[in-house]
Design a protein around this motif. Structure first.
Motif, short mmCIF file in Angstrom:
data_model
loop_
_atom_site.label_atom_id
_atom_site.label_comp_id
_atom_site.label_asym_id
_atom_site.label_seq_id
_atom_site.Cartn_x
_atom_site.Cartn_y
_atom_site.Cartn_z
N HIS A 145 0.85 -1.19 0.00
CA HIS A 145 0.00 0.00 0.00
C HIS A 145 0.88 1.24 0.00
CE1 HIS A 145 -3.47 2.50 0.48
NE2 HIS A 145 -3.05 2.99 1.63
N VAL A 205 -6.58 -9.61 3.19
CA VAL A 205 -6.65 -8.17 2.95
C VAL A 205 -7.39 -7.86 1.66
CG1 VAL A 205 -5.31 -6.05 2.66
CG2 VAL A 205 -4.48 -7.85 4.20
N LYS A 207 -8.52 -4.22 -0.61
CA LYS A 207 -8.40 -2.77 -0.77
C LYS A 207 -9.50 -2.31 -1.72
CE LYS A 207 -4.24 -1.17 -1.55
NZ LYS A 207 -2.87 -1.00 -2.12
N LYS A 211 -10.71 2.23 1.44
CA LYS A 211 -10.45 1.56 2.72
C LYS A 211 -9.56 0.34 2.53
CE LYS A 211 -14.90 2.84 4.86
NZ LYS A 211 -15.50 3.53 3.70
N ILE A 212 -8.89 -0.02 3.61
CA ILE A 212 -8.18 -1.28 3.72
C ILE A 212 -9.01 -2.17 4.63
CG2 ILE A 212 -6.02 -2.45 4.29
CD1 ILE A 212 -5.63 -0.35 2.15
N TRP A 231 -11.34 -2.51 9.54
CA TRP A 231 -11.01 -1.68 8.38
C TRP A 231 -10.45 -0.34 8.82
CZ3 TRP A 231 -15.84 -2.68 10.21
CH2 TRP A 231 -16.66 -1.60 10.52
N GLU A 234 -7.73 4.34 3.78
CA GLU A 234 -6.47 4.13 3.08
C GLU A 234 -5.48 5.27 3.28
OE1 GLU A 234 -7.35 3.74 -1.05
OE2 GLU A 234 -7.86 5.85 -1.32
N LEU A 238 -1.60 3.04 9.00
CA LEU A 238 -2.02 1.66 9.23
C LEU A 238 -1.33 1.04 10.42
CD1 LEU A 238 -2.18 0.33 5.56
CD2 LEU A 238 -3.96 1.49 6.90
#
Length: 326
Positions: A145, A205, A207, A211-212, A231, A234, A238
């Motif tokens: 990411h 995971v 994406k 959002k992650i 969640w 993004e 993180l």
């Protein structure tokens, strides 16, 4: 216009007696599959140009356990990833012991293959994937990411009651993390995460929609096994635990009406035309004789999933055995 060529049927279970399934579609157009085998003694990889072709694809043994020592028992949950032009397999392994003390003595390890086709070439051991503690650790997964590759995994913090929490850390290489920056992002806190064992494990995971998303599995590996989700935006940090929001309820679980028990330890892939697919294992019966970990009938299953108006994944219900449309 409906894409008629994309509509195809596939049978569930997709692959029998393969738990903790991982399916990755690479840029070469092949689907790569690996999972825990019932004997817990080896790592297999197979590939196919279609999802429907994976059951017939010939498995190739990438690695076998040692006779003694730390990598000699309970080879669990391999995942195959591609990073920096090479293939990597993350897996957990324990030591052979005469009692069950070794059942929760796993550590994480990494294999590397420089071949373009990971069913060929040599898998080289890169060693243990070390973290802050020398404790029970498993289920490593990786994602990229904003130019940073991250590892997410499950581990026992010696200072926290329970079996495993989920952690995240930036990677300094495909087989190393920045230990000083690892952070816990979820711990078993709700009743449905604490049945039999206090477990958060098996992260996967997604994406999407700014959002992650990280799904994970909770509780014992019988019919109580289920999936939760956390969640983060993004754009957030993180590695900051406060960036992550957690669902208070499971997002995928046992469905007695459909005859599916203990779905979990999932991964994600896409159909040949790009639609979202959840990959998971489940049994088609509830009652188990003995330790659920040694019941071999957690079968690999696949089904489509969608997205709700809030931009969250909607996994629906585990579909019954038989034909399903992909």
């Amino acid at each position: 216009m409906t894409n008629i060529s994309a509509a195809r049927e596939i049978s569930n279970p997709l692959i029998e007696q393969r738990a903790d399934p991982w399916i990755y579609r690479h840029t070469d157009g092949f689907y790569y599959f690996t999972a825990s085998v019932p004997e817990y003694d080896r790592i297999e990889v197979r590939r196919s140009e279609t999802l429907a072709g994976l059951p017939q694809a010939e498995p190739v043994v990438a690695w076998r356990k040692y006779e003694t020592g730390m990598m000699s028992a309970n080879i669990w949950a391999p995942e195959i990833h591609f990073a920096d032009g090479k293939w990597y397999i993350y897996f957990a392994a324990a030591r052979t012991v005469e009692t069950n003390d070794g059942l929760f003595d796993h550590r994480m390890f990494v294999l590397e293959n420089a071949s373009a086709n990971p069913l060929e070439g040599e898998w080289v051991e890169k060693g243990q994937l070390r973290t802050k503690w020398e404790s029970f650790a498993l289920d490593a997964t990786s994602f990229e990411h904003n130019g940073v590759r991250y590892l997410v995994w499950a581990q026992k913090d010696p200072e926290i009651k329970g079996n495993s929490n989920l952690y995240i850390a930036p990677m300094t290489s495909p087989w190393e993390i920045d230990i000083d920056r690892q952070a816990m992002i979820t711990t078993p806190e709700y009743d449905w995460e604490r049945i039999g064992f206090l477990v958060n494990e098996g992260a996967a995971v997604l994406k999407r929609n700014g959002k992650i998303f990280i799904t994970y599995s909770a509780s014992a590996t019988d019919y109580n096994y289920c999936m939760g989700i956390i969640w983060a935006a993004e754009t957030s940090d993180l590695l900051d635990p406060t960036s992550w929001i957690k669902s208070e309820t499971p997002v995928f679980g046992t469905d007695e009406a459909n005859g599916q028990y203990g779905p979990g330890h999932n991964s994600f892939t896409v159909t040949e035309d790009g639609r979202d697919v959840i990959v998971y294992h489940a049994r088609n019966y509830k009652e188990i004789t003995g330790d659920p970990l040694y019941d071999p009938n957690r079968h690999t299953r696949v089904q489509l999933f969608g997205w709700n108006e809030s931009g969250m994944p909607d996994f629906g219900r585990p579909v019954p055995d038989g034909k399903t449309s992909l």
